[in-house]
Design a protein around this motif. Sequence first.
Motif, PDB file in Angstrom:
ATOM      1  N   LEU A 151       0.818  -1.206   0.000  1.00 30.58           N
ATOM      2  CA  LEU A 151       0.000   0.000   0.000  1.00 30.58           C
ATOM      3  C   LEU A 151       0.855   1.260   0.000  1.00 30.58           C
ATOM      4  N   GLU A 152       1.969   1.223   0.714  1.00 33.40           N
ATOM      5  CA  GLU A 152       2.847   2.395   0.728  1.00 33.40           C
ATOM      6  C   GLU A 152       3.423   2.657  -0.661  1.00 33.40           C
ATOM      7  N   GLU A 153       3.771   1.589  -1.367  1.00 36.96           N
ATOM      8  CA  GLU A 153       4.264   1.754  -2.734  1.00 36.96           C
ATOM      9  C   GLU A 153       3.180   2.342  -3.639  1.00 36.96           C
ATOM     10  N   LEU A 154       1.944   1.870  -3.459  1.00 33.76           N
ATOM     11  CA  LEU A 154       0.840   2.427  -4.248  1.00 33.76           C
ATOM     12  C   LEU A 154       0.601   3.894  -3.900  1.00 33.76           C
ATOM     13  N   ARG A 155       0.737   4.222  -2.612  1.00 32.53           N
ATOM     14  CA  ARG A 155       0.554   5.623  -2.213  1.00 32.53           C
ATOM     15  C   ARG A 155       1.608   6.523  -2.847  1.00 32.53           C
ATOM     16  N   LEU A 156       2.854   6.071  -2.841  1.00 29.75           N
ATOM     17  CA  LEU A 156       3.905   6.872  -3.467  1.00 29.75           C
ATOM     18  C   LEU A 156       3.659   7.025  -4.967  1.00 29.75           C
ATOM     19  N   GLY A 157       3.217   5.930  -5.595  1.00 28.79           N
ATOM     20  CA  GLY A 157       2.892   6.021  -7.026  1.00 28.79           C
ATOM     21  C   GLY A 157       1.771   7.001  -7.292  1.00 28.79           C
ATOM     22  N   ALA A 158       0.740   6.987  -6.434  1.00 28.33           N
ATOM     23  CA  ALA A 158      -0.373   7.930  -6.598  1.00 28.33           C
ATOM     24  C   ALA A 158       0.101   9.363  -6.363  1.00 28.33           C
TER      25      ALA A 158
END
Length: 952
Positions: A151-158
Amino acid sequence: MHFGILGETRAWRDDGAEVPLGGPARRALLALLLVHSGQVVSVDRLTEEIESGTALSAHALQSQVSRLRSALGPVVTIERAGAGYRIVVADDDVDARRFERLAAEGQAVLRDGDTGRAVALLREALELWRGPAALADLAESETARAAAVRLEELRLGALEDRIEGELRLGEHRAAVPELRELVGRHPLRERLAGLLMRALYAEGGQAEALVVFEKTRQHLADELGADPSAELVALHRELLSADPSPSLAAPPAQLTSFVGRAEEVAEVADLLRVARLVTLIGPGGVGKTRLSVEVTEVVADDVCFVELAPVRDGAGLPRALLGALGLRENGLHMEGGPQTPVDRLIAALSDRVLLIVLDNCEHVVEETAALAARLLATCPRLRVLATSREPLGIIGENVWQVRPLDGDAAVRLFTDRAGAARRGFAADPRLVRRICAALDDLPLAIELAAARLRTLDVHDLAERLDDRLGVAARGNRTADERHRTLRSVVAWSWDLLSEPEQRAARRFTVFTGGATAEAAQRVCGTDGETLEALVDKSLLEVARGRYRMLETIRAYGAERLDEAGERESARRAHAGRFLDLVRTADPYLRRAEQLEWLPILAAEHDNLLAALRWAVEAPRTATALELLASASTYLWIRGVSAAVAPYAVTLLDAIGATPPDGLGEEYATCVLLAASDRPTWQRHRATAQSALAASWPGTRAGRYPAALLLWMMRNAIEADPQGAFALVSSQRDCPEPWARATARYVSGFDPLSGGDIAAAERTFGAAVEGFRSLGDRWGTALALDVLAGLAGGRGDRAQAIALTDEALALTGQLGALEDSADLLVNRGDHLDDPAAARADYAKAADLARRAGSSTYLAAALRGLGDIALLEGALDEAERLYVEALERIDPHWVKSLGNRVRTLAGLGRVAEERGEHSAARGRYREAAEAAGPPGALLLLGLPEALVEAVSKR
């Protein structure tokens, strides 16, 4: 019911009330079930991970499930399934799932170009986060750690996607602090570094952006022992060297101080910050144009100033805007197709932050309204400031009434201008106020009156002005405001001119877009002293070496020209002067001096069109044909030949099928310029080829060598390509050196079609040397491009890239956005580094969009499709290929290779999917598009692609 696991586990009913969940074990149970919502979580996993270090018994777990069911109530189902439990909730009821959906949608919308909607979706997704993605109630759980990392990786991508969108929307300044903090926390994340570099560069911080790159490079080397990615390196290269970019038409330089409207400037500027269309309306001479110029000085956006006064009718509006944007209508290889100028404008402006000023709309107000409405609807970051005597009358328009100056401001303006006309001017303010009131406090009228003080006393001026009041008062009340208020002022100013000054002023009205001193003296039959006198008396203004006349005065002078019976002679002199100019310039456009002469002709573009329009309508057939032919090289190099196509068609309709005696080559060139009209081209092509062959027998030179090259390119895939090739190839011993170089270029295709690559390279190399010896960048770039394709075809990619880079440098000197895009695609085709190739294709797509070029955008999309196919993204590859195929025009020779590549790419997609019948169909289409098997070699296609196409 809604659930949150992005932070502490929480639950809320639909009315917003929070549900009490109980102790840590129960929250941990809910968190585990929500992490795997819709899936069965085994009893063993639940008992082991709910509490760190202490496994629950099966009975204790069952008790916790029961209590959780009671807390959540009947609206949520927690069911026993096999050896575990499952919670049944909608994905959007869990904040993590909703975040993932919104982030994915935002990313997709951003990729499709809807930047505003993408930013809104991504912001909504990121607002769901209430804390770090640690799933606090499962801090020690292996499941929690894995979910948190993902989820943290997805947040950074977003976050990166959101900032990317904000940068596209021009929000560079606000993004810099956040990006600095993010880069500090994630120094190895290259996309964040790239975004910070772009934001800093957009704010003028090129040096800071370069420092960011160097720090990132050092971090990568120290921590990972790796070099920056190709994308970051490409961005670094862009920062180090300026790309070819269109030059926006700047607001006209002002020679006098601005008096009396400071508050209006601030108010209109504030209005433009919240409104996308503002129209300044008012009578002629009230100062709308000057106010718009002053407003552009305080607006932060880039500004493009479009003078519509020279536009004759609504059909010329889009081309006037293209010209002001610095965009060419064609590229080096003559892009074709059905794309309209409006389509090109939309493509160029769709994602650009820009303020466009449309000045003097009143004579084309309906067409301007339609164009402005369409551009504003399709280009969300565009703003328009218009000046007109009446509103445009479209939804969203904010009308600003520009009124005459107030009394004090009018007196200040008169005093300021009078002081410039007569040193030490001083007068009773009441007398000055009376003069200004008699002039309706209109700025133009005041300036014209004040300029008379060079030869008149202020009291004499007042008396003469009083004598004129009756004329204005008794004017036609149904006439427009300009003629009711300014006609008397202009007439009075005109009457004070000497006869030589009046003759020069009225003949000057035939110019469109101003004139140099030499042109004005020749057409007006006057001398430099008389022109300077007209400047002193405010009938003319001079800036950057060109004389210009205010449109109000020009309209009045045109009426006087008709009354004097001089329009025909003035128009004839005007056409003669610009015919001499293009005749003189034409040979230099194929030599080293082309960079000197192209700007000269570009400055006279509107005058050339005006001269051509008169010659066609008069009709003066010989003059019109010679104008078109002599200007053809300029039109083709600059990519603006579409501007004269309608005149060429009209002229050919009048001429018929038989060329005028002695003008066969001019006739053939006219046919080439009219070729975008297919019926006209079909009617005249054969006769034109005969006329061109007679003009260029090989033993002597014709007059227009560029027509030979364009004739070959136009006919390469027409009914008689061999005849066109033979005509050009026959000039190998022609005494004209540019024609010889062109013949060498065309002759190279003969050994190439027979498979003799070495002989072809020698011939194309000789063409390069021929063009280069003349200093011609256009022909040199054309031949270098073919040599690069041959080098790539034999596997020498380094040589292919070097040759393409050399051609790119030449097209950059010519300011050719479309040609640079074409060459970037070709370089991408030669690269064996997919990341570097993708960067070239993406850059080419950006240049093509900025230029509004559909054909070159199609080539870039095809290249991106190749990369997607290479990476196994079959759906993405198919989407890119289909979009490219829709944009390709099959009638132009330069489009042929990309059409074949695109069709073959679709065949490879089908083959990868196991759809062999569909693949064979696509390969068959590619083979049919390519023509004979030998034509595949002419296209410079890779051997693997030739093999695939040959499967047909």
